[in-house]
Design an enzyme around this catalytic site. Structure first.
Site, PDB file in Angstrom:
ATOM      1  N   CYS A   1       0.647  -0.315  64.386  1.00 51.05           N
ATOM      2  CA  CYS A   1       0.815   0.680  65.461  1.00 51.05           C
ATOM      3  C   CYS A   1      -0.531   1.290  65.833  1.00 51.05           C
ATOM      4  O   CYS A   1      -1.034   2.173  65.142  1.00 51.05           O
ATOM      5  CB  CYS A   1       1.789   1.766  65.016  1.00 51.05           C
ATOM      6  SG  CYS A   1       2.004   3.051  66.254  1.00 51.05           S
TER       7      CYS A   1
ATOM      8  N   CYS B   1      -0.395   5.053  66.630  1.00 50.57           N
ATOM      9  CA  CYS B   1      -0.276   5.922  65.445  1.00 50.57           C
ATOM     10  C   CYS B   1      -1.604   5.983  64.686  1.00 50.57           C
ATOM     11  O   CYS B   1      -2.006   7.045  64.219  1.00 50.57           O
ATOM     12  CB  CYS B   1       0.792   5.404  64.486  1.00 50.57           C
ATOM     13  SG  CYS B   1       2.276   4.771  65.263  1.00 50.57           S
ATOM     14  N   ASP B   2      -2.256   4.848  64.523  1.00 51.57           N
ATOM     15  CA  ASP B   2      -3.371   4.767  63.567  1.00 51.57           C
ATOM     16  C   ASP B   2      -4.745   4.529  64.184  1.00 51.57           C
ATOM     17  O   ASP B   2      -5.750   4.605  63.479  1.00 51.57           O
ATOM     18  CB  ASP B   2      -3.099   3.618  62.566  1.00 51.57           C
ATOM     19  CG  ASP B   2      -1.797   3.834  61.799  1.00 51.57           C
ATOM     20  OD1 ASP B   2      -1.447   5.005  61.570  1.00 51.57           O
ATOM     21  OD2 ASP B   2      -1.145   2.841  61.446  1.00 51.57           O
TER      22      ASP B   2
END
Ligand code: NAP
Length: 308
Positions: A133, A136-137
């Protein structure tokens, strides 16, 4: 046990649309929610191809707009993870986080998740350099070096997102030709030196004990291997359906996606499926929403026949 006309499982675009259409038709609806409503669009930076938003829209903004449609409708939304479905049409028992609910029909909209590469150490390094992701990261790798694996729309789109954050990006694809849209390929080509595309190449080894430190990449035509020092690896090699809770009798294709007819009916009367979990060619937000509307309509007709 409270009984509902429909239990909608999954709260992405397909599930929200199905719940909205069913509730607007006067049906009582339960939609257990594992995480926040929105599904995969919450992990998408911007949607450029959703009609009505010609300038694009952030994934989380579109998710909010979808969810807003449920305001004031008769949809119960407990925070719960569905574990199993038993019973038959008119009386399906859905177990979610230890509670049991009864639905006369069930609409399965749990979508799919990114597949792992299957390399040794991948599980151990997940969250320690290996990610699925970018939204997200990605920020953990600001100005650092990362690699993306895959050649579909996910790999291309997420590479474009990551290129804005990282210092250097390798895009590794096992063939010469990309599967993803030409528009994304052109945008990537315009990024110049920041991105290095390794075609006909596969990752054969992950390096690092506690944190990812690098990869071994094999050029398939020459068999030549090289080691890349990277801080992060983002894996986009396709999807797997999320069907752990589903009765074995529900018919699926060779990859595990649910087979439906054009009205989203599965082979089990009273169970419908919509969105990315279906066996189909085009997995897009717009098709997921369309599936959700069709499934709701089919479930509504089914309920009328059940009550006749
Ligand atoms: P995908 O289209 O199935 O692409 C997976 C890619 O990973 C392919 O290029 C495949 O290579 C490669 N691959 C598969 N297994 C591999 C392995 N073991 N090692 C290395 N590479 C491997 O998956 P996706 O990109 O996640 O997209 C899934 C669906 O969502 C698609 O229908 C896609 O169009 C849709 N989607 C749409 C958008 C958008 O339109 N904005 C954005 C994201 C996703 P090959 O090409 O050689 O098979």
């Amino acid at each position: 046990m409270k009984e509902y006309d429909a239990v909608v499982i999954g709260s992405g675009p397909a599930g929200i649309t199905a719940a909205m259409y069913l509730a607007r038709s006067g049906c009582s609806v339960l939609m257990p929610e594992q995480l926040a409503a929105g599904g995969q669009i919450l992990q998408t930076e911007a949607m450029e191809n959703y009609p009505g938003f010609p300038k694009g829209i952030k994934g989380y903004e579109l998710a909010d707009l979808f969810e807003a449609h449920l305001t004031g409708l008769a949809v119960d939304r407990p925070a719960a993870v569905v574990e199993s479905i038993n019973g038959a049409a008119g009386h399906f028992v859905v177990r979610a986080s230890g509670q049991e609910y009864v639905g006369k029909t069930v609409v399965v909209c749990t979508g799919a998740h990114h597949k792992p590469l299957g390399l040794e150490g991948e599980g151990r390094l997940r969250g320690h350099g290996v990610s699925y992701c970018a939204i997200c990261d990605g920020n953990f790798f600001r100005n650092q070096t990362v690699a993306v694996v895959g050649g579909g729309n996910s790999a291309l789109e997420e590479s474009l997102y990551l290129a804005k954050i990282v210092g250097k990006l390798y895009l590794i694809h096992r063939r010469d030709e990309f599967r993803g849209n030409r528009i994304y390929q052109d945008k990537l080509a315009a990024l110049g030196d920041k991105i290095e595309i390794l075609r006909s190449s596969v990752v054969t080894m992950l390096h690092g004990d506690k944190e990812l430190t690098g990869l071994t990449v094999k050029e398939l035509k020459t068999g030549e291997e090289r080691k890349l020092s990277v801080d992060g690896l983002f894996v986009y090699v396709g999807y797997e359906p999320s069907t752990e809770f589903l009765p074995a009798e529900v018919e699926r294709d060779g990859q595990g996606f649910i087979i439906t007819d054009t009205e989203m009916r599965t082979n089990i009367p009273g169970i419908f499926a919509a969105g990315d979990i279906r066996s189909k060619l085009c997995r897009q937000v717009i098709t997921a929403a369309g599936d959700g509307a069709t499934a709701a309509q089919a479930a509504f007709v089914f309920l009328e026949q059940l009550h006749a």
